[in-house]
Scaffold this active site. Structure first.
Site, PDB file in Angstrom:
ATOM      1  N   ARG A  23      -5.558   6.780  -7.257  1.00  0.00           N
ATOM      2  CA  ARG A  23      -5.395   8.122  -6.966  1.00  0.00           C
ATOM      3  C   ARG A  23      -5.398   8.722  -8.516  1.00  0.00           C
ATOM      4  NH1 ARG A  23       0.213   7.890  -3.470  1.00  0.00           N
ATOM      5  NH2 ARG A  23      -0.147  10.309  -3.678  1.00  0.00           N
ATOM      6  N   LEU A  54       0.943  -1.255   0.020  1.00  0.00           N
ATOM      7  CA  LEU A  54       0.099  -0.013  -0.037  1.00  0.00           C
ATOM      8  C   LEU A  54       0.839   1.231   0.038  1.00  0.00           C
ATOM      9  CD1 LEU A  54      -2.434  -0.848   2.822  1.00  0.00           C
ATOM     10  CD2 LEU A  54      -2.889  -1.165   0.411  1.00  0.00           C
ATOM     11  N   ASP A  55       0.403   2.298  -0.736  1.00  0.00           N
ATOM     12  CA  ASP A  55       1.312   3.585  -0.695  1.00  0.00           C
ATOM     13  C   ASP A  55       1.297   3.933   0.996  1.00  0.00           C
ATOM     14  OD1 ASP A  55       1.278   3.715  -3.420  1.00  0.00           O
ATOM     15  OD2 ASP A  55      -0.298   5.129  -3.734  1.00  0.00           O
ATOM     16  N   MET A  56       2.394   4.644   1.173  1.00  0.00           N
ATOM     17  CA  MET A  56       2.620   5.025   2.541  1.00  0.00           C
ATOM     18  C   MET A  56       1.470   5.769   3.038  1.00  0.00           C
ATOM     19  SD  MET A  56       5.740   7.383   4.116  1.00  0.00           S
ATOM     20  CE  MET A  56       5.583   8.935   3.426  1.00  0.00           C
TER      21      MET A  56
END
Length: 558
Positions: free
Chosen positions: A506, A405-407
């Site tokens: 996103r 997962l993205d930060m």
């Protein structure tokens, strides 16, 4: 040259403290002085009609709509007065000469420049190449060669099929003749059959040789054209390379100590090896060059997009963006050498603010609820991550990351504890049998109840980690979405990514052909906030050992 500065009034900035260090160009919240400068420049762009450039903001402007990145650099002149410089990336209306804005580091378009003279030579060569390639005989020869290859293949294939049938018939005939004829009679018949076989081979050779000769003759005629074209193409290539090298050497960048470095020298030390197209034409190098050349001290910077969004990138009108990494980062490393710069905010992690919740654990895998702000795996400068925490907590077990997962994304992350579990679950991800649901806050009120977004994505190689929408080279990316709840200026939605591309949700949120509204708090494609409001809320897959269907869900905290 120093008249490009726009000074702030003392009254306007009397309560604003100067920043202690210069802006970190690649991730920043604009300083109040930068915001004032940007607002003033935007007012100028809204009211000034002499730029002769179609930004796509009105319907009555001629020409293709092209938005632009603009930059402001807050500076202090030698007397201590504060003001700002303005610049645009690239050119406006195919010109570098616009009174309010600083000049380029090198103006290729100046009268009688070596660039224009070199371009004149290359244009003349292009014209000659175009004339030759448009010649009717040349075009007909190319068509004849293409058609000859198709016809030759068809005729030879057809003949081979006929000859194979002949061979099969001869085989049958031999069997029949052996049963009816004596030895002497069969020998005479066999000789005739052999002659038939040899005749077939001669026929095939004759047809093949004829087509080879015909194709060779056509190729020879085409080569007469190519013998003229090839030297022209080589000359064009050599002149273009020489001209590009001259341009690279003309771009020479200053720093605060007056040291200069050419574009070629700067990029020879990078993985690129040579400057990408457009290097040195971005707003920030132009601004710093002008500041150093006029003995101004850089105080703060900001860049914003003005105009219609491009088709591939996420760029919103009036929104601030960082400097690009591929073209600007190497240049700015030299230009900002010796200047105190803000720390990279991405490297500041509050160790005590990201507890890692274990949702499920057995002998095969562990499921965690990753908090926003924690990396999935360690980075170059950041060790703290889901991986490092599990490695510490699982003692003798090596955590095996299956997906990430993205930060700034919170939610469910599955980590294998054995090689077998890792292989089994990873295969499910690759086969797209893992079901995932995300929840997000979108930065506008959506009218539709839901739908599908199909926008192919690929990396922005000159501005990593950003992604691009590209219908030519991008990978298929599909997202299902559904409205959960509408607020006065936001919408909560559920996402089901049917593919697993980098930054898919996103990009599909922010792009004008998607939801056309970034996820709230998305600092890469939208506007930064205390966090990015994207949460991996649910995941479903098959247990690698028991083969049971496993489903895990954790509600979003927003």
């Amino acid at each position: 040259m120093g008249d490009k500065i726009d000074y702030f009034s003392d009254e306007l900035i009397k309560d604003i403290a100067l920043p202690e260090r210069f802006t970190f160009p690649f991730f920043y919240e604009p300083h109040p002085l930068s915001k004032l400068a940007a607002a003033d420049l935007q007012q100028y762009l809204e009211t000034h009609t002499g730029l002769d450039h179609n930004f796509g903001l009105t319907d009555d402007t001629d020409g293709s709509a092209i938005g632009k990145m603009f930059g402001v650099l807050v500076v202090q002149d030698p007397t201590g007065r504060l003001g700002y410089l303005s610049a645009f990336s690239g050119k406006l209306a195919n010109s570098n000469d616009h009174g309010k804005f600083v000049p380029p580091v090198f103006d290729m378009l100046s009268e009688n420049s070596f660039f224009l003279k070199g371009l004149e030579f290359i244009t003349a060569i292009n014209t000659r190449i175009d004339e030759l390639q448009a010649d009717e005989k040349y075009q007909q020869l190319k068509l004849d060669i293409e058609q000859a290859a198709i016809t030759a293949t068809a005729e030879i294939t057809h003949l081979k099929q006929q000859l194979k049938a002949n061979k099969d018939n001869r085989k049958q005939l031999r069997t029949q003749l052996k049963e009816r004829l004596n030895e002497a009679e069969y020998a005479v018949a066999e000789a005739d059959i052999i002659n038939q076989s040899l005749a077939d081979k001669r026929q095939l050779k004759y047809l093949t040789d004829n087509w080879l000769a015909r194709q060779a003759e056509l190729k020879n005629q085409l080569d007469q054209f190519e013998s003229i074209l090839e030297p022209l193409k080589n000359e064009r290539k050599e002149r273009s390379a020489d001209l590009q090298q001259q341009i690279f050497e003309q771009y020479s960048f200053l720093n605060k100590d007056g040291q200069t470095k050419s574009l070629q020298a700067i990029f020879s030390e990078t993985p690129f090896g040579k400057p990408p197209a457009g290097s040195g034409e971005c707003a920030m190098p132009k601004l710093l060059q002008f500041a150093f050349a006029n003995n101004y001290t850089p105080i703060a910077m900001a860049e914003f997009w003005w105009g219609t969004s491009p088709k591939s990138e996420i760029r919103k009108h009036k929104q601030f963006y960082p400097a690009c990494t591929g073209k600007c980062k190497p240049i700015l490393a030299h230009m900002l050498e010796g200047i105190a710069i803000d720390d990279n905010p991405l490297l500041h992690i509050k160790e005590d603010s990201h507890p890692l919740e274990i949702v499920f654990e057995d002998d095969s895998f562990v499921v965690v609820n990753k908090p926003s702000g924690l990396r999935s795996v360690p980075g170059v400068n950041i060790e703290d991550s889901v991986y490092s925490r599990l490695k510490h907590g699982l003692l003798d077990t090596e955590p095996l990351i299956i997906h990430r997962l993205d930060m700034d994304t919170s939610g469910l992350l599955v980590v294998a504890k054995t090689q077998a579990a890792h292989k089994h679950i990873q295969r499910q991800f690759l086969q797209r049998t893992v079901s995932k649901r995300y929840t997000a806050l979108i930065s506008k009120v959506l009218d539709q109840p839901g739908g599908m977004i199909d926008l192919p994505l690929g990396p922005d190689l000159l501005n990593r980690p950003r992604q691009l929408v590209c219908f030519e080279t991008g990978k298929k990316s599909v997202t299902k979405w559904e409205v959960v709840k509408r607020f006065p200026d936001m919408t909560k939605v559920n996402f089901w990514p049917l593919t697993g591309r980098t930054h898919q949700l996103r990009m599909h949120s922010a792009h004008e052909s998607g939801l056309n509204a970034p996820i709230v708090g998305d600092d890469l494609y939208g506007t930064a906030s205390e966090r990015m409001y994207l949460h991996a809320a649910e995941i479903e897959f098959i247990h690698p050992a028991t083969r049971e269907k496993m489903r895990f869900a954790v509600e979003e905290g927003f």
